[in-house]
Design an enzyme around this catalytic site. Structure first.
Site, PDB file in Angstrom:
ATOM      1  CD  GLU A 139      -3.152  -0.391   0.031  1.00 28.45           C
ATOM      2  OE1 GLU A 139      -3.024   0.770  -0.406  1.00 28.45           O
ATOM      3  OE2 GLU A 139      -4.059  -1.156  -0.346  1.00 28.45           O
TER       4      GLU A 139
ATOM      5  CD  GLU B  87      -1.086  -1.103  -4.659  1.00 27.84           C
ATOM      6  OE1 GLU B  87      -1.061  -2.273  -5.083  1.00 27.84           O
ATOM      7  OE2 GLU B  87      -2.094  -0.613  -4.095  1.00 27.84           O
ATOM      8  CD  GLU B  88      -2.544   5.015  -0.098  1.00 30.19           C
ATOM      9  OE1 GLU B  88      -2.068   5.876   0.685  1.00 30.19           O
ATOM     10  OE2 GLU B  88      -3.639   4.456   0.100  1.00 30.19           O
TER      11      GLU B  88
END
Length: 281
Positions: free
Chosen positions: A158, A161-162
């Site tokens: 995460e 990805e962010e």
């Protein structure tokens, strides 16, 4: 005599293919198309046979292509247990005793990632959707752990990805359980400590409006952080970790005696009392 006649009648009709489960039940996995009337006769005969055999729960896994058989199963007393994108699972309890079939999974699992660099700067983002959109709130990266993914793997993914930042998972600092959340399910949210391995930001355009390294004190001073309970505690955890005064839980791989895949037990390994070796005189 009556039981023998019933078994003889059952043998005249082909039974549904099924395999035994580990709890006294059977699982039917249908793959080929079947006429609903043929399915109805086979199902009724199979249920009679399984009742004689003392079978308890009956599971029917129907791929989405065989949805035309759902009505027939429901009319025989089956009910929906759960559904996935490619199949529907129905279940039936045969004995006249209390039903012990477990309910469907009741929760989803999310993570929040605390990523601190050596300058006491915290990796923060502003979301471009959801309740925090357009409110100018800087928050830690968050997300949902995917099916078959461990907590530490989901946290690393995460953050990447962010924000485009590579990280190493260190420990779980805290977790929250909240009920009646996503589609009425419980929500488990784990706050994870991460160590940055890279530092150049490359935000995700789909969900993230902005990303930056923010001085920890500036993050902690946001009015929303001071008023919102979980944000306030995340701030306290950030400060405690920056000062080295808080120990969390690390994942330790474990195996079972039953041949299950490796899983992870999260605990404070440094806090365990070590056995003192025996001294022989």
């Amino acid at each position: 005599m009556e039981e023998m006649l019933v078994q003889h009648a059952i043998r005249k009709v082909q039974l549904l293919p099924a395999v035994n489960d580990d709890h006294g039940g059977v699982i039917i996995e249908l793959e080929e198309p079947m006429d609903p009337n043929v399915f109805h006769n086979m199902l009724r005969s199979s249920l009679r046979q399984w009742k004689l055999q003392g079978i308890k729960g009956v599971w029917i896994k129907l791929p989405i292509e065989l949805v035309n058989l759902v009505e027939t199963a429901v009319k025989e007393g089956f009910w929906y247990h759960h559904a996935e994108p490619h199949y529907l699972m129905l279940v039936y309890w045969i004995p006249k005793t209390a039903n012990t079939i477990p309910a469907n999974a009741s929760h989803r699992l999310g993570i929040g990632a605390i990523v601190l660099n050596e300058k006491r700067e915290l990796l923060v983002v502003q979301e471009s959707s959801g309740r925090m959109k357009g409110r100018g709130i800087w928050k830690i990266p968050t997300g949902v752990v995917e099916e078959g993914e461990d907590i530490f793997e989901g946290a690393v993914r995460e953050v990447k990805e962010e924000t485009g930042i590579d990280t190493e998972f260190l420990e779980v600092l805290a977790f929250r359980q909240k009920h009646k959340s996503f589609f009425g399910k419980s929500d488990l949210f784990f706050i994870c400590m991460m160590c940055p391995l890279t530092f150049n930001l490359q935000k995700q355009d789909l969900e993230i409006e902005a990303a930056q390294w923010m001085p920890l004190e500036e993050y902690a001073a946001q009015p929303f952080v001071l008023k919102h309970d979980i944000m306030k505690y995340i701030k306290d955890l950030c400060l405690a970790k920056a000062e080295g005064g808080y120990l969390g839980f690390t994942p330790v791989p474990i195996k079972s005696y039953f041949g299950d895949p490796t899983s992870y037990l999260y605990f404070n390994e440094d806090g365990l009392v070590q056995e003192t070796p025996a001294i022989h005189l």
